[in-house]
Design an enzyme around this catalytic site. Structure first.
Site, PDB file in Angstrom:
ATOM      1  N   PRO A   1       0.808  -1.230   0.000  1.00 52.58           N
ATOM      2  CG  PRO A   1      -0.793  -1.535   1.678  1.00 52.58           C
ATOM      3  CD  PRO A   1       0.488  -2.101   1.141  1.00 52.58           C
TER       4      PRO A   1
ATOM      5  CD  GLU B   1      -0.165  -5.492  10.296  1.00 53.11           C
ATOM      6  OE1 GLU B   1      -0.111  -4.373   9.762  1.00 53.11           O
ATOM      7  OE2 GLU B   1      -1.225  -6.144  10.401  1.00 53.11           O
TER       8      GLU B   1
ATOM      9  NE  ARG C   1      -6.365  -6.093 -20.971  1.00 53.37           N
ATOM     10  CZ  ARG C   1      -7.333  -6.392 -21.814  1.00 53.37           C
ATOM     11  NH1 ARG C   1      -7.825  -7.598 -21.841  1.00 53.37           N
ATOM     12  NH2 ARG C   1      -7.809  -5.482 -22.648  1.00 53.37           N
TER      13      ARG C   1
ATOM     14  CG  ASP D   1      -8.983  -2.307 -23.281  1.00 52.36           C
ATOM     15  OD1 ASP D   1      -9.977  -2.535 -23.960  1.00 52.36           O
ATOM     16  OD2 ASP D   1      -8.174  -3.185 -22.912  1.00 52.36           O
TER      17      ASP D   1
END
Ligand code: SAM
Length: 240
Positions: free
Chosen positions: A87, A114, A152, A166
């Site tokens: 994160p 963690e 992709r 896209d």
């Protein structure tokens, strides 16, 4: 492109790559995927790889040694760029994907608990990537997100290369799309799409791309260098 995924749950990766276009790319040799379990590099008799954080705090951390030894073992085999998904990393977006797709060999380190002892990041991680401003239990989903996005973008992954136009590829979100039947109790297909007039259809698609981007991602409109036609269509949208 070769992916090395460092994870204590290799079965999560193995099961995902067995479906859909990713499976086809894997079986066809367009991508290869190897999982590496840091437990295999633990010197603990119970293959333990976690311990409590110094200075207190909740939960457990991956210890430095088993993870660093895993990455060193990968590096003996391949020259590789090493990403840690977490994160606190820089946001993952299409621009990052377009840069990373050119790596022949990418290693993705998945945390659990963690997270990791910071010394892992300091000694052998090239970049830290976050897939969004929220916290998941582990790095396996983020690793799969990164792997699928880069796969992709490999030439030959999608039969029709136009499918790669896209959302995000032109700095806008994709316009809405419709398929048969033309009329349903839920509404009709916009007439312009049935008109056969390619110029009008192109204009409609661009306008609807601008509309959805303006409504859902005004930040993208702000960042985009708009062409004259885009400015004209955007003004029309604002006047509606
Ligand atoms: N204590 C960490 C923090 O507050 O930043 C969260 C650890 S999380 C519970 C466990 C692992 O999940 C992380 O080490 C990372 O590998 C993965 N993870 C969770 N959320 C993520 C995200 N948004 N992007 C990338 N990886 C994520």
């Amino acid at each position: 492109m070769n992916f090395n995924i460092v994870t204590i749950f290799p079965e999560l990766i193995d099961s995902y790559i067995n479906h859909g276009l990713l499976a086809k790319a894997y079986e066809g040799g367009l991508i290869s995927v190897n999982t590496w379990n840091p437990r295999d590099f633990s010197e603990d008799k119970n293959r333990r790889i976690d311990d409590k954080p110094f200075g207190g705090g909740q939960g457990m951390l991956f210890q430095a040694e088993p993870v660093i030894k895993t990455i060193e073992a990968i590096k003996i085999q391949d020259k590789t760029h090493v990403v840690f998904v977490a994160p606190h990393g820089k946001p993952f977006d299409q621009k990052t994907a377009l840069r990373l797709k050119n790596e022949d060999n990418l290693t993705i380190v998945c945390g659990r608990y963690e997270g990791l002892d910071k010394r892992i990041e300091n000694s052998c991680i090239d970049e830290v990537i976050s897939i969004g401003d929220y916290v998941l239990n582990g790095g396996e989903l983020p690793a799969l997100v990164v792997m699928e996005t880069l796969s992709r973008l490999q030439k030959g992954f999608i039969g029709n290369e136009e499918s790669l136009l896209d959302s995000f590829s032109e700095g806008l979100l994709e316009h809405p799309q419709y398929t048969r039947p033309e009329k349903t109790i839920y509404g009709d297909v916009p007439e312009v799409l049935l008109s056969g007039n390619h110029e009008l259809i192109k204009r409609w698609k661009l306008k609807e791309s601008l509309r959805i981007t303006y409504e859902n991602r005004p930040d993208m409109i702000k960042d985009k260098n708009l062409s004259d036609i885009e400015i004209e269509l955007l003004n029309e949208i604002k006047d509606e």
